[in-house]
Design a protein around this motif. Structure first.
Motif, PDB file in Angstrom:
ATOM      1  N   UNK A 202      -1.745   0.962  -7.793  1.00 59.72           N
ATOM      2  CA  UNK A 202      -3.071   1.565  -7.878  1.00 59.72           C
ATOM      3  C   UNK A 202      -3.165   2.625  -8.975  1.00 59.72           C
ATOM      4  N   UNK A 203      -2.052   2.987  -9.563  1.00 62.26           N
ATOM      5  CA  UNK A 203      -2.068   3.917 -10.685  1.00 62.26           C
ATOM      6  C   UNK A 203      -2.786   3.353 -11.900  1.00 62.26           C
ATOM      7  N   UNK A 204      -2.945   2.029 -11.977  1.00 62.28           N
ATOM      8  CA  UNK A 204      -3.666   1.397 -13.096  1.00 62.28           C
ATOM      9  C   UNK A 204      -5.177   1.581 -13.011  1.00 62.28           C
ATOM     10  N   UNK A 205      -5.673   2.018 -11.871  1.00 62.97           N
ATOM     11  CA  UNK A 205      -7.105   2.028 -11.629  1.00 62.97           C
ATOM     12  C   UNK A 205      -7.687   3.428 -11.694  1.00 62.97           C
ATOM     13  N   UNK A 206      -7.549   4.055 -12.863  1.00 61.89           N
ATOM     14  CA  UNK A 206      -8.107   5.387 -13.120  1.00 61.89           C
ATOM     15  C   UNK A 206      -7.690   6.362 -12.027  1.00 61.89           C
TER      16      UNK A 206
ATOM     17  N   UNK B  60      -6.137   9.579 -10.177  1.00 59.39           N
ATOM     18  CA  UNK B  60      -6.036  11.012 -10.441  1.00 59.39           C
ATOM     19  C   UNK B  60      -5.584  11.706  -9.152  1.00 59.39           C
ATOM     20  N   UNK B  61      -4.869  12.770  -9.349  1.00 56.28           N
ATOM     21  CA  UNK B  61      -4.353  13.511  -8.208  1.00 56.28           C
ATOM     22  C   UNK B  61      -5.431  14.440  -7.692  1.00 56.28           C
TER      23      UNK B  61
ATOM     24  N   UNK C 190      -3.834  10.801  -3.802  1.00 53.08           N
ATOM     25  CA  UNK C 190      -4.229  10.226  -5.087  1.00 53.08           C
ATOM     26  C   UNK C 190      -5.535   9.473  -4.896  1.00 53.08           C
ATOM     27  N   UNK C 191      -6.424   9.606  -5.853  1.00 58.76           N
ATOM     28  CA  UNK C 191      -7.693   8.897  -5.830  1.00 58.76           C
ATOM     29  C   UNK C 191      -7.639   7.813  -6.902  1.00 58.76           C
TER      30      UNK C 191
ATOM     31  N   UNK D 289      -0.477  10.495  -0.726  1.00 61.36           N
ATOM     32  CA  UNK D 289       0.177   9.813  -1.847  1.00 61.36           C
ATOM     33  C   UNK D 289       0.169  10.731  -3.060  1.00 61.36           C
ATOM     34  N   UNK D 290       0.952  10.385  -4.059  1.00 55.61           N
ATOM     35  CA  UNK D 290       1.041  11.222  -5.253  1.00 55.61           C
ATOM     36  C   UNK D 290       1.354  10.354  -6.458  1.00 55.61           C
ATOM     37  N   UNK D 291       1.006  10.875  -7.623  1.00 56.08           N
ATOM     38  CA  UNK D 291       1.212  10.179  -8.885  1.00 56.08           C
ATOM     39  C   UNK D 291       2.496  10.703  -9.509  1.00 56.08           C
ATOM     40  N   UNK D 292       3.341   9.781  -9.988  1.00 57.51           N
ATOM     41  CA  UNK D 292       4.594  10.162 -10.651  1.00 57.51           C
ATOM     42  C   UNK D 292       4.448   9.838 -12.137  1.00 57.51           C
ATOM     43  N   UNK D 293       4.166  10.856 -12.977  1.00 54.83           N
ATOM     44  CA  UNK D 293       3.975  10.605 -14.407  1.00 54.83           C
ATOM     45  C   UNK D 293       5.206   9.998 -15.074  1.00 54.83           C
TER      46      UNK D 293
END
Length: 179
Positions: free
Chosen positions: A90-94, A96-97, A102-103, A116-120
């Motif tokens: 889902x990180x491919x779909x715009x 943002x934290x 994560x949204x 959930x969280x984004x891992x850069x």
């Protein structure tokens, strides 16, 4: 792996031209039919790709990279599009934290994935912890293009476009031969 195929095995266009087809010969008729199938398949693939973009939220270029094509030959008269690939994070779909997680917008619908969280460092992918410990992590996934191309509007777009364009193009190609 999913497939969508345009096959010219009969239909109104061929029945209308049956006598003329016998006169021009099988080889020329098959070449004309192959050109018609390729044109119909190309246009149907474009329509399907556009619908996949609309349905999944994945950008056009990424959708195109996971679709492969086997074009028609006079011997086969079949055009096939295959979709391959796995689930998309889902990180491919715009993504943002936000405060609660994560949204992201898979299937073009924005949603907050709680906890959930984004891992850069991993390309901006979204993860959630599997337990109370720091590891292991579990990725959150969205649409799979190979699966999505077999259902709903993408499949309808393929069917509509392939049938209409192929029959019209066949009449056009045969008309060129009969002049």
């Amino acid at each position: 792996m999913a497939e969508a195929t345009v096959t010219l095995a009969g239909g109104n266009a061929i029945r209308q031209m049956a006598d003329k087809l016998r006169r021009i010969g099988e080889r020329e008729a098959r070449e004309a039919a192959s050109r018609a199938v390729n044109r119909g398949g190309d246009m149907a693939k474009t329509a399907m790709t556009r619908e996949l973009v609309r349905a999944t939220g994945i950008n056009y270029q990424k959708v195109k990279t996971v679709m492969t094509t086997r074009r028609s030959l006079p011997a086969t008269l079949s055009y096939t599009v295959e979709g391959r690939g796995n689930e998309t994070n889902v990180g491919l779909f715009k993504a943002r934290q936000v405060k609660r997680g994560a949204s992201a917008a898979p299937w073009n619908k924005r949603k907050i994935f709680r906890k959930s969280f984004i891992v850069p460092a991993f390309g901006g992918k979204v993860y959630v912890r599997r337990g109370a410990e720091r590891f292991p992590l579990k990725g959150l996934f969205g649409p799979n293009i190979a699966r999505e191309m077999r259902k709903g509007e993408p499949l309808n777009a393929w069917d509509r476009t392939a049938q209409n364009v192929t029959e019209r193009r066949l009449l056009h190609e045969l008309g060129r031969l009969f002049k």
